[in-house]
Design a protein around this motif. Structure first.
Motif, mmCIF file in Angstrom:
data_model
loop_
_atom_site.group_PDB
_atom_site.id
_atom_site.type_symbol
_atom_site.label_atom_id
_atom_site.label_comp_id
_atom_site.label_asym_id
_atom_site.label_seq_id
_atom_site.Cartn_x
_atom_site.Cartn_y
_atom_site.Cartn_z
ATOM 1 N N LEU A 176 -7.561 1.120 2.566
ATOM 2 C CA LEU A 176 -6.196 1.048 2.804
ATOM 3 C C LEU A 176 -5.157 0.922 1.702
ATOM 4 O O LEU A 176 -4.230 1.651 1.641
ATOM 5 N N VAL A 177 -5.567 0.147 0.791
ATOM 6 C CA VAL A 177 -4.733 -0.154 -0.284
ATOM 7 C C VAL A 177 -4.738 0.914 -1.122
ATOM 8 O O VAL A 177 -3.946 1.244 -2.139
ATOM 9 N N SER A 178 -6.075 1.935 -1.072
ATOM 10 C CA SER A 178 -5.720 3.067 -1.925
ATOM 11 C C SER A 178 -4.935 4.108 -1.779
ATOM 12 O O SER A 178 -4.527 5.270 -2.403
ATOM 13 N N HIS A 179 -4.255 4.053 -0.731
ATOM 14 C CA HIS A 179 -2.843 4.855 -0.002
ATOM 15 C C HIS A 179 -1.888 4.417 -0.859
ATOM 16 O O HIS A 179 -1.522 3.186 -1.070
ATOM 17 N N GLU A 180 -1.111 5.261 -1.322
ATOM 18 C CA GLU A 180 0.218 4.976 -1.944
ATOM 19 C C GLU A 180 1.179 4.255 -1.660
ATOM 20 O O GLU A 180 1.754 3.583 -2.383
ATOM 21 N N THR A 181 1.040 3.977 -0.384
ATOM 22 C CA THR A 181 2.185 3.000 0.405
ATOM 23 C C THR A 181 1.820 1.554 0.506
ATOM 24 O O THR A 181 2.766 0.966 0.909
ATOM 25 N N VAL A 182 0.387 1.515 0.398
ATOM 26 C CA VAL A 182 0.067 -0.034 0.697
ATOM 27 C C VAL A 182 -0.161 -0.857 -0.567
ATOM 28 O O VAL A 182 -0.753 -0.732 -1.469
ATOM 29 N N ALA A 183 0.639 -2.007 -0.456
ATOM 30 C CA ALA A 183 0.275 -3.238 -1.464
ATOM 31 C C ALA A 183 -0.847 -3.934 -1.226
ATOM 32 O O ALA A 183 -1.604 -4.273 -1.927
ATOM 33 N N GLU A 184 -0.826 -4.207 0.200
ATOM 34 C CA GLU A 184 -2.011 -5.208 0.545
ATOM 35 C C GLU A 184 -2.323 -5.021 1.952
ATOM 36 O O GLU A 184 -1.326 -4.652 2.727
ATOM 37 N N ALA A 185 -3.672 -5.397 2.293
ATOM 38 C CA ALA A 185 -4.164 -5.122 3.500
ATOM 39 C C ALA A 185 -5.148 -6.374 3.985
ATOM 40 O O ALA A 185 -6.036 -6.778 3.057
ATOM 41 N N ALA A 186 -5.128 -6.563 5.132
ATOM 42 C CA ALA A 186 -6.121 -7.492 5.913
ATOM 43 C C ALA A 186 -6.750 -6.986 7.046
ATOM 44 O O ALA A 186 -5.910 -6.417 7.930
ATOM 45 N N VAL A 187 -7.916 -6.816 7.210
ATOM 46 C CA VAL A 187 -8.411 -6.261 8.663
ATOM 47 C C VAL A 187 -9.378 -7.195 9.315
ATOM 48 O O VAL A 187 -10.021 -8.405 8.807
ATOM 49 N N ILE A 188 -9.338 -7.261 10.731
ATOM 50 C CA ILE A 188 -10.053 -8.187 11.459
ATOM 51 C C ILE A 188 -10.834 -7.457 12.638
ATOM 52 O O ILE A 188 -10.303 -6.340 13.221
ATOM 53 N N GLY A 189 -11.881 -7.866 13.376
ATOM 54 C CA GLY A 189 -12.307 -7.427 14.501
ATOM 55 C C GLY A 189 -11.935 -8.308 15.670
ATOM 56 O O GLY A 189 -11.822 -9.361 15.766
ATOM 57 N N ILE A 190 -11.416 -7.252 16.679
ATOM 58 C CA ILE A 190 -11.244 -8.012 17.919
ATOM 59 C C ILE A 190 -12.142 -7.503 18.989
ATOM 60 O O ILE A 190 -12.458 -6.383 19.076
ATOM 61 N N PRO A 191 -12.434 -8.597 19.840
ATOM 62 C CA PRO A 191 -13.588 -7.886 20.590
ATOM 63 C C PRO A 191 -12.935 -6.758 21.728
ATOM 64 O O PRO A 191 -11.698 -6.909 21.973
ATOM 65 N N VAL A 213 -0.965 -4.708 7.237
ATOM 66 C CA VAL A 213 -0.715 -4.161 5.973
ATOM 67 C C VAL A 213 0.891 -4.636 5.566
ATOM 68 O O VAL A 213 1.865 -4.584 6.240
ATOM 69 N N ILE A 214 0.750 -4.789 4.158
ATOM 70 C CA ILE A 214 2.030 -4.863 3.412
ATOM 71 C C ILE A 214 2.348 -3.835 2.674
ATOM 72 O O ILE A 214 1.379 -3.228 1.810
ATOM 73 N N LEU A 215 3.592 -3.213 3.188
ATOM 74 C CA LEU A 215 3.890 -1.856 2.160
ATOM 75 C C LEU A 215 4.535 -2.232 1.055
ATOM 76 O O LEU A 215 4.978 -3.278 0.478
ATOM 77 N N ARG A 216 4.223 -1.369 0.021
ATOM 78 C CA ARG A 216 5.008 -1.126 -1.352
ATOM 79 C C ARG A 216 6.549 -1.182 -1.082
ATOM 80 O O ARG A 216 6.973 -0.701 -0.223
ATOM 81 N N THR A 217 7.245 -1.490 -1.976
ATOM 82 C CA THR A 217 8.677 -1.487 -2.085
ATOM 83 C C THR A 217 9.194 -0.271 -2.063
ATOM 84 O O THR A 217 8.770 0.774 -2.674
ATOM 85 N N GLY A 218 10.087 0.005 -1.146
ATOM 86 C CA GLY A 218 10.352 1.379 -0.890
ATOM 87 C C GLY A 218 10.091 2.299 0.330
ATOM 88 O O GLY A 218 10.318 3.264 0.559
ATOM 89 N N PHE A 219 8.960 1.732 0.955
ATOM 90 C CA PHE A 219 8.089 2.222 2.070
ATOM 91 C C PHE A 219 8.754 1.569 3.347
ATOM 92 O O PHE A 219 8.658 0.328 3.340
ATOM 93 N N LYS A 220 8.616 2.316 4.533
ATOM 94 C CA LYS A 220 8.931 1.527 5.819
ATOM 95 C C LYS A 220 8.049 1.853 6.885
ATOM 96 O O LYS A 220 7.419 2.982 6.950
ATOM 97 N N PHE A 263 2.598 -3.851 10.672
ATOM 98 C CA PHE A 263 3.009 -3.731 9.202
ATOM 99 C C PHE A 263 3.748 -5.272 9.091
ATOM 100 O O PHE A 263 4.483 -5.590 10.047
ATOM 101 N N VAL A 264 3.453 -5.964 8.025
ATOM 102 C CA VAL A 264 3.765 -7.329 7.920
ATOM 103 C C VAL A 264 4.412 -7.620 6.526
ATOM 104 O O VAL A 264 4.381 -6.800 5.613
ATOM 105 N N GLU A 265 5.151 -8.855 6.692
ATOM 106 C CA GLU A 265 5.887 -8.975 5.169
ATOM 107 C C GLU A 265 5.041 -10.002 4.261
ATOM 108 O O GLU A 265 5.202 -9.883 3.085
ATOM 109 N N SER A 266 3.962 -10.778 5.124
ATOM 110 C CA SER A 266 3.098 -11.644 4.213
ATOM 111 C C SER A 266 1.756 -11.590 5.231
ATOM 112 O O SER A 266 1.795 -11.663 6.348
ATOM 113 N N LEU A 267 0.668 -12.346 4.277
ATOM 114 C CA LEU A 267 -0.641 -12.488 5.012
ATOM 115 C C LEU A 267 -0.538 -14.087 4.895
ATOM 116 O O LEU A 267 -0.684 -14.663 3.729
#
Length: 633
Positions: free
Chosen positions: A537-552, A564-571, A599-603
């Motif tokens: 996910l972070v290798s995509h140009e729009t993504v600053a940070e990411a966290a993934v979880i498993g949901i049953p 996912v937290i996006l880089r500045t300038g992306f929505k 899409f979140v502002e913080s983790l």
């Protein structure tokens, strides 16, 4: 111990206990679990020497085990070739005309190979590889569909002492590239296409991308299935059949030390880089031979079908090496469980008289969704043993599998083990009482327990860490090029191999696996590291940070949800969400694709910066997040 009740299901606490017909125990290779356990504990070395003595050795071992924690050398001084045990000895012992492989294609086409025919094809391909310069210790990466040629090439590598590294053909080019680079592979073996749901899926194009900047690759061998055949680049590529053309039906097997490498299999870890689990020849073969014989109670007239893919450890241990070393008739199939309809697997069971079926809870839950009418259309009376692998078999799926497929008479062996363990570790042997939700007890030869963080054994009903105390034959030798990651398994609790699972045992010693305690997500039976998906996910140009979880999930066991937290300038938008899902799909493969992106502002992080994924999981599932005192905010 009292004789089991025939086919009954009785309440025991909060769970049921099922008993197989007494004849299963009477006729089993291991009729008494406790007697075998006593023999192992009384003299472990004699126990394993007896098992190893059933195999063919070029030179007998000097000792059973050298154990210098955390490193083990099994059968030091012993020399053998794995393929001699899987092929030559059966050809020479009256099984040359016994069917070894039955292949059923996606289109219903079939191919059958006897042990003599498989032996000859393996030797021809091994000679072809030898002519190309393949030698002992060379690494060869596979990216193939599940066809007979896949098994032939695997065994040809083992014949020569080359180290195979199979990559699941659902992974993307970057995942394949990373494994080629890390193993420093000289050769890649692939096919032009795999066939899935009636459609051709290009594999060759993915290999073409993956070998860019992989300077160690000298040749790509391509099994061409399409017509007209695709063109090959003559300087670097060769046709699979041309490699075999004109080759002798006999190739002298390389004499291997018991401790020589057999294969590297990459599995997801808690850091972004996949880890290359290294298994060696002697101990691994003894462990897979032993567990195939006793867990599946493998008999000479069995028709055995494991529905896994060779790209996973289940395919290595319980499609190729375990069954073939036991001289079994093995079904392999390219078909998916619901194409052209949800009856296709049950048709295979009826058509070929399958007696042992080994599959995943994900498939069982999918069949539950489609209803009983599909299996009810077919005669499944040939089945005598059912097996489950890949993740915990939940009680509802156990009940359905037992009642609908097993007709309330067929024992289920719910097996727990790992890529790293190489062989079954915990299960319920044939004839022992079965408890839905509980995998069972440690096999004789395996010392497993549920402990606290200090390594103290916990009483029944108390959740703790699952550990293995001491070595076992099929254990991994190390992590390829990364001793530190190997040592980590043994350094968390003194004297114990920490498997990364939470578990609980009952008063009878049965163990229930509750799921991962680390950052691993099991999706449809496949282990995915959170860091690997997050890195994609972070290798995509729009993504600053990411966290993934498993949901049953009732079908897949778990689905992946990404924050996912996006880089500045992306929505964030639905379009971007779909783009990120596709990006993960192309980077790692379809099984890693998130089902949901938020899409979140913080983790949530600790003060040291570690993402607390359990807080995200609790939020997603509407649960109490527990102690959050270490959160930065």
């Amino acid at each position: 111990m009292p004789e089991p009740d025939t086919g009954s299901g009785q309440e025991e606490g909060m769970s049921k206990t099922y008993h197989a017909d007494p004849s299963y125990r009477t006729n089993a290779h291991m009729p008494d679990y406790y007697e075998a356990l006593w023999r192992f504990k009384d003299d472990p070395e004699t126990y394993w020497a007896k098992v190893a003595g059933e195999l063919v050795w070029e030179k007998k071992w000097d000792r059973i085990l050298d154990w210098n924690p955390p490193y083990a050398s099994w059968f030091p001084g012993g020399k053998l070739n794995v393929t001699v045990n899987c092929l030559d000895r059966h050809v020479n012992d009256g099984k040359r005309n016994k069917v070894a492989l039955i292949f059923r294609g996606d289109d219903g086409g079939e191919k059958v190979l006897t042990y003599r025919q498989l032996y000859r094809e393996v030797n021809r391909f091994a000679n072809g590889l030898k002519n190309l310069g393949v030698k002992k210790g060379d690494r060869i990466v596979f990216y193939m569909p599940f066809i007979p040629e896949h098994v032939i090439a695997i065994l040809a590598c083992a014949r020569l002492g080359a180290v195979h590294s199979i990559v699941y053909a659902g992974f993307g080019s970057e995942a394949l590239h990373a494994r080629i680079r890390d193993s420093k592979a000289r050769f890649v073996i692939t096919a032009d296409v795999s066939i899935r749901r009636g459609r051709s899926i290009s594999l060759k194009s993915i290999v073409d991308e993956a070998i860019v900047n992989a300077s160690t690759v000298e040749k790509v061998i391509v099994h061409r299935r399409s017509y007209p055949p695709i063109e090959l680049y003559a300087e670097m590529e060769m046709d699979f059949n041309d490699v075999m053309k004109g080759q002798s039906h006999y190739c002298e097997p390389e004499v291997m030390d018991a401790d020589d490498p057999l294969f590297i299999l990459y599995t997801s870890g808690t850091t972004g880089t996949p880890k290359g689990v290294l298994h060696t020849c002697g101990g691994y073969l003894v462990g897979t031979y032993y567990t195939t014989k006793y867990v599946f109670d493998m008999k000479d007239n069995d028709v055995y079908w494991c529905t896994a893919d060779p790209g996973w450890i289940t395919g290595h241990s319980y499609i190729v090496y375990g069954p073939l070393s036991n001289g079994a008739t093995v079904i392999i199939s390219e078909s998916v469980p619901d194409y052209p309809d949800p009856g296709v697997w049950w048709e295979i069971v009826e058509e070929f008289g399958v007696t042992i079926m080994y599959t995943a809870p994900t498939a069982i839950r999918m069949f539950m969704k489609h209803g009983e009418e599909w299996p009810d259309k077919y005669n499944l009376d040939s089945l005598r043993i059912l097996g489950s692998v890949g993740e915990p078999l939940n009680p509802e799926a156990f009940e359905w599998f037992y009642r609908v497929i097993g007709k309330s008479r067929t024992p289920i062996v719910d097996t727990w083990w790992q890529t790293e363990t190489g062989m079954h570790m915990i299960t319920t042997l044939i004839g022992e009482p079965m408890k839905p939700g509980f995998a069972g007890k440690p096999l004789p030869g395996v010392e497993a327990d549920v402990v606290d963080k200090q390594g103290k054994s916990l009483p029944p009903g108390k959740t703790g860490l699952l550990v293995i105390k001491g070595p076992w034959p099929a254990m991994m030798k190390t992590i390829w090029n990364n001793e530190e990651r190997y040592n980590h398994y043994w350094s968390q609790i003194e004297g114990c191999y920490t498997v990364g699972d939470l578990a609980v045992k009952d008063k009878d010693g049965y163990i229930m696996i509750l799921g991962r305690s680390d950052d691993i997500i099991i999706v449809a039976g496949h282990n995915l590291g959170t860091a690997e998906v997050e890195s994609a996910l972070v290798s995509h140009e729009t993504v600053a940070e990411a966290a993934v979880i498993g949901i049953p999930d009732p079908l897949k066991g778990n689905i992946i949800k990404a924050s996912v937290i996006l880089r500045t300038g992306f929505k964030g938008s639905e379009t971007l969400s779909n783009e990120l899902k596709y990006h993960v799909r192309m980077t790692i493969g379809p099984i890693a694709m998130p089902s949901e992106i938020k899409f979140v502002e913080s983790l949530p992080k600790t003060r040291s910066g570690k993402i607390m994924r359990r807080v995200l999981k609790a939020e997603a599932m509407g649960l109490d997040p527990g102690d959050i005192s270490t959160l930065e905010d």
